[in-house]
Design a protein around this motif. Structure first.
Motif, short mmCIF file in Angstrom:
data_model
loop_
_atom_site.label_atom_id
_atom_site.label_comp_id
_atom_site.label_asym_id
_atom_site.label_seq_id
_atom_site.Cartn_x
_atom_site.Cartn_y
_atom_site.Cartn_z
N LEU A 23 0.72 -1.14 0.02
CA LEU A 23 -0.08 0.06 -0.01
C LEU A 23 0.97 1.31 0.06
O LEU A 23 0.71 2.30 -0.68
CB LEU A 23 -0.90 -0.18 1.08
N GLY A 24 1.91 0.99 0.63
CA GLY A 24 2.85 2.32 0.60
C GLY A 24 3.58 2.68 -0.71
O GLY A 24 3.59 3.82 -1.07
N GLU A 25 4.08 1.50 -1.09
CA GLU A 25 4.49 1.64 -2.64
C GLU A 25 3.40 2.04 -3.79
O GLU A 25 3.82 3.03 -4.32
CB GLU A 25 4.94 0.28 -3.11
N ILE A 26 2.08 1.69 -3.63
CA ILE A 26 1.07 2.31 -4.34
C ILE A 26 0.73 3.86 -4.13
O ILE A 26 0.65 4.19 -5.28
CB ILE A 26 -0.25 1.28 -4.26
N ALA A 27 0.75 4.23 -2.77
CA ALA A 27 0.66 5.71 -2.68
C ALA A 27 1.65 6.36 -3.24
O ALA A 27 1.23 7.59 -3.29
CB ALA A 27 0.30 5.45 -1.10
N GLN A 28 2.83 5.85 -3.43
CA GLN A 28 3.85 6.88 -3.91
C GLN A 28 3.47 7.38 -5.20
O GLN A 28 4.29 8.01 -5.65
CB GLN A 28 5.14 6.24 -3.40
N ALA A 29 3.06 6.40 -6.06
CA ALA A 29 2.70 6.34 -7.43
C ALA A 29 1.50 6.94 -7.82
O ALA A 29 1.32 6.92 -9.16
CB ALA A 29 3.29 5.20 -8.09
N ASN A 30 0.38 6.68 -7.00
CA ASN A 30 -0.88 6.97 -7.35
C ASN A 30 -1.59 7.75 -6.37
O ASN A 30 -1.13 8.20 -5.20
CB ASN A 30 -1.61 5.78 -7.33
N ALA A 31 -2.86 8.32 -6.73
CA ALA A 31 -3.96 9.08 -5.69
C ALA A 31 -4.08 8.29 -4.24
O ALA A 31 -4.43 7.19 -4.80
CB ALA A 31 -5.10 9.53 -6.60
N ILE A 32 -4.02 8.81 -3.33
CA ILE A 32 -4.11 8.21 -2.12
C ILE A 32 -5.61 7.75 -1.80
O ILE A 32 -5.90 6.72 -1.25
CB ILE A 32 -3.46 8.83 -0.80
N LEU A 33 -6.47 8.87 -2.04
CA LEU A 33 -8.01 8.44 -1.72
C LEU A 33 -8.50 7.29 -2.43
O LEU A 33 -9.12 6.26 -1.79
CB LEU A 33 -8.77 9.82 -1.83
N PRO A 34 -8.37 7.00 -3.91
CA PRO A 34 -8.99 6.02 -4.53
C PRO A 34 -8.26 4.69 -4.14
O PRO A 34 -8.91 3.88 -3.84
CB PRO A 34 -8.44 6.01 -6.05
N LEU A 35 -6.86 4.85 -3.73
CA LEU A 35 -6.14 3.79 -3.34
C LEU A 35 -6.94 3.23 -1.72
O LEU A 35 -7.06 2.20 -1.47
CB LEU A 35 -4.75 4.05 -2.83
#
Length: 186
Positions: free
Chosen positions: A67-79
């Protein structure tokens, strides 16, 4: 060793082994490489799956990394929303799996008469909100969701409220993970 004590020792050993395995997986550089590769085009699917794994003490460490890796490359709210939906599904599965298991362990530790006494105390109107609230806060925290699920199970919360609390507090927890991941790399 009597059966109740043996089952508690067995449960604690399973938790210990799973934490060691989760830490080992999180330390693997190949794991990070795979996560970075998948976060590009499949980030929403990966966030849903990571959300499912965000719910258990056995799998929370690798899920937080993902989740931390995804948050660094994408918008946090949809994540957080998609991961929260996955976490709600994971919590629901754990809730039904652990509901009787945790109650049995508590019965053994507290004794049947003490368990009934605790249920009467927390079943009173003044405490009816207390267990669900504490359980929901635990769902949003880094503490194992199993503890929060046990408290929600003891409170005899209706399924629709359980699902709502699980979703909202897991979204909050994943938002915090996402913002912390961005803050660490900034």
């Amino acid at each position: 060793m009597e059966s109740g004590r043996r089952l508690i020792v067995q449960d604690l050993l399973v938790v210990l082994v799973s934490v060691v395995i989760a830490v080992w997986i999180a330390e693997l550089t190949a794991f990070y490489s795979l996560v970075r590769e998948l976060t590009g085009s499949h980030s929403y699917i990966l966030s849903f799956v990571a959300g499912i794994f965000f719910t258990s003490i056995f799998t929370v460490a690798p899920a937080v990394v993902i989740l931390g890796e995804i948050a660094q490359a994408n918008a946090i709210l949809p994540l957080a929303l998609i991961g929260g939906l996955g976490a709600m599904c994971g919590d629901y599965m754990l809730f039904w799996f652990f509901k009787d298991h945790v109650r049995r362990d508590a019965d053994y530790l507290l004794g049947h008469d003490q368990m009934i006494r605790w249920q009467k105390i927390f079943g009173r109107k003044a405490f009816r909100w207390f267990l669900p609230f504490v359980g929901a806060v635990i769902l949003a925290s880094p503490l194992p969701d199993e503890i929060g699920l046990a408290l929600l199970g003891f409170s005899k919360l209706k399924t629709r409220y359980f699902l709502l609390l699980s979703f909202l507090f897991n979204v909050l927890g994943i938002l915090l993970v996402g913002y912390a991941a961005r803050g660490i790399t900034s």
